[in-house]
Enzyme design. Structure first.
Site, PDB file in Angstrom:
ATOM      1  N   CYS A  82     -33.008  19.812   9.415  1.00 14.02           N
ATOM      2  CA  CYS A  82     -32.892  18.552   8.670  1.00 14.02           C
ATOM      3  C   CYS A  82     -33.645  17.415   9.345  1.00 14.02           C
ATOM      4  CB  CYS A  82     -31.424  18.153   8.537  1.00 14.02           C
ATOM      5  SG  CYS A  82     -30.398  19.395   7.754  1.00 14.02           S
ATOM      6  N   ASP A  83     -33.462  17.287  10.653  1.00 11.86           N
ATOM      7  CA  ASP A  83     -33.922  16.094  11.350  1.00 11.86           C
ATOM      8  C   ASP A  83     -35.229  16.284  12.114  1.00 11.86           C
ATOM      9  OD1 ASP A  83     -31.621  14.941  10.381  1.00 11.86           O
ATOM     10  OD2 ASP A  83     -30.456  15.404  12.171  1.00 11.86           O
ATOM     11  N   CYS A  91     -28.943  19.271  13.725  1.00 15.49           N
ATOM     12  CA  CYS A  91     -29.607  20.146  12.749  1.00 15.49           C
ATOM     13  C   CYS A  91     -31.127  20.011  12.852  1.00 15.49           C
ATOM     14  CB  CYS A  91     -29.152  19.800  11.334  1.00 15.49           C
ATOM     15  SG  CYS A  91     -29.949  20.811  10.065  1.00 15.49           S
TER      16      CYS A  91
END
Length: 517
Positions: free
Chosen positions: A347-348, A344
């Site tokens: 997200c990361d 992701c």
């Protein structure tokens, strides 16, 4: 400057008007620079309801934090850091849930939570920009609220840098028990519960569950665009309908921007998922969320057995289980999940600020990921198996215009390399020369497409070698009374709008066939 704007305060006043119990927000003393922000946010939150109170203690803490009590009893729910951004919703829901309000899983799931062997003491490390983190935090908070010996703390990695470094966390959300990561990345209520059952054990004798869920005209497995469409069309035809799904929305929940759903110029996955759930609620459809099908038997009626121990039978079954992210399946991928391997970018990505990363996969999702990451990281290498990128031309043109992006085609990824703690590189075979080459990297984002969620049907219906369910023009499988729709099938072009149409078609075919019998 206010941390909660006036419009949000008015909305919170209406939401918190339902509170009956007393919620105390217990705040430790801290010299951290964010302490004043936390106190301001909580004070403004407390202003929206006479049932919410901020209580300061003299207990010293290296970072700002708050825990919740309900009518003087500890709830097991705590937040370290300032739960703003995406996590503000988690804070609000924890207040409501502590008083028994809000949407809860059904009794079956809650009984499984209560049967976990305590003490359960876990932390979820998050980023305030992470869109998958709140789902994990909110699910674990609910578990803590119903289990008498369960403590869960949300931890903002930005205020707990020492812990992040000590635990070698490079992806969010990461759920930690002691010093061991037990879950990395997006996960739903059911998946998290299964992980906790495996980690802490469970007293199954305490679980009192109804076994036989009864008989239905139509059972829809899956609640993505195809499943929801099939359920609504079935209900509209007067058929007794049940939906079995891990989560309403399916993969749509993880989709950022949606601009090709006809008549809707722009929406986002969570919004569309909520709208689909609301639409289903307009009909007499029984929705059993957080369920996973273990097996299906195709006899005179179709018997469906769930991993929860429940079962039901139906005249017709519509399989709309969609697909999941495909893994590379190379050495090092699983070893470094959360320590340099990620799926992701939204997200990361922030963990790789100023670092070098690769994106494997040159389709739309891969190119979009590379474009997003290019604005955060030092450099991006796009690694594509084929001769050219498969993404839409407008995306490829944008990618090629970025100065810190390199594109490698005809490259077969062979290994994710690490030093024992984190990713340090990626090996690939140059398919033109068969030479193995190495790229020095800090992270690898895998974006290579989807794999059908059809494992439970192996040996039941006819599948392709890729696991897709083979269907005819009316979504029929080779088994009478079993239909399939959406990304799990052989229907080309995996698009939301196509899945919706296929779900409707499957429901109409099931109705038509039942009328003939």
């Amino acid at each position: 400057m206010a941390m909660i704007d006036s419009q949000m305060k008015e909305q919170l006043k209406a939401v918190f008007a339902k509170l009956k119990g007393k919620i105390q927000l217990i705040v430790s003393e801290s010299q951290h620079a964010k302490q004043s922000d936390l106190l301001q946010m909580l004070s403004e939150l407390a202003e929206t309801s006479p049932n919410i109170e901020v209580v300061k203690t003299t207990e010293l803490s290296p970072s700002p934090g708050v825990r919740l009590t309900h009518n003087g009893q500890d709830t097991g729910v705590a937040f370290r850091g300032v739960p703003s951004g995406h996590e503000f919703t988690s804070l609000v829901l924890s207040v409501l849930n502590a008083d028994g309000l809000g949407k809860w899983p059904d009794e079956m799931l809650l009984n499984r939570v209560k049967s976990l062997k305590g003490p359960v003491d876990i932390k979820t490390f998050i980023s305030l920009t992470c869109e998958n983190c709140p789902d994990v935090v909110q699910a674990l908070n609910q578990m803590a609220l119903v289990h008498p010996d369960f403590r869960h703390e949300m931890v903002d990695g930005g205020v707990a840098t020492e812990d992040v470094e000590k635990l070698k966390i490079q992806a969010v959300p990461t759920v930690v028990a002691g010093d061991k990561a037990i879950s990395v990345g997006k996960a739903g209520f059911l998946e998290l519960l299964e992980i906790l059952e495996e980690t802490f054990g469970t007293d199954k004798q305490q679980i009192s569950t109804p076994k036989d869920l009864g008989h239905y005209d139509v059972a829809v497995i899956g609640a993505g665009p195809a499943g929801v469409s099939a359920a609504i069309y079935s209900a509209r035809k007067g058929l007794k309908t049940v939906v079995l799904a891990e989560r309403v929305g399916g993969q749509v929940q993880d989709t950022k921007g949606i601009e090709n759903l006809i008549s809707v110029p722009y929406t986002e996955g969570p919004q569309l998922s909520a709208q689909m759930a609301k639409h289903m609620a307009e009909y007499e459809i029984q929705v059993l969320e957080h369920r996973r099908v273990e097996k299906m038997e195709a006899g005179e009626t179709r018997k469906i057995s769930l991993t929860s121990g429940e079962f039901l039978d139906a005249r017709s079954v519509i399989v709309a289980t969609g697909a999941k992210w495909r893994e590379l399946g190379v050495p090092g991928e699983k070893d470094y999940l959360g320590r340099g391997v990620a799926y992701c970018p939204h997200c990361d990505g922030p963990f790789y600020k100023g670092k070098r990363v690769a994106v494997v996969g040159g389709g739309n999702s891969g190119v979009e990921a590379a474009i997003d990451l290019a604005g955060i990281v030092k450099s991006v290498v796009m690694v594509e198996f084929g001769e050219k990128l498969k993404a839409d031309e407008v995306l490829v043109k944008k990618l090629k215009s970025l100065p810190n992006v390199d594109i490698i085609t005809m490259a077969r990824t062979t290994e994710v390399r690490g030093d024992g703690d984190k990713v340090v590189g990626l090996s690939y075979e140059d398919r033109s020369t068969e030479e193995i080459k190495l790229i020095d990297l800090d992270g690898v984002f895998v974006q290579i497409g989807l794999i059908p969620n059809s494992g439970f049907l192996k040996g039941v219906v006819e599948l392709t070698k890729y696991g897709e369910i083979i269907v005819d023009e009316k979504c029929r499988t080779n088994v009478e009374g079993v239909y399939a729709a959406g990304d799990v099938t052989t229907v080309p072009y995996k698009q939301i709008v196509i899945s919706m149409g296929e779900g409707a078609k499957a429901a109409l075919a099931a109705f038509e066939d039942q009328m003939v019998l």
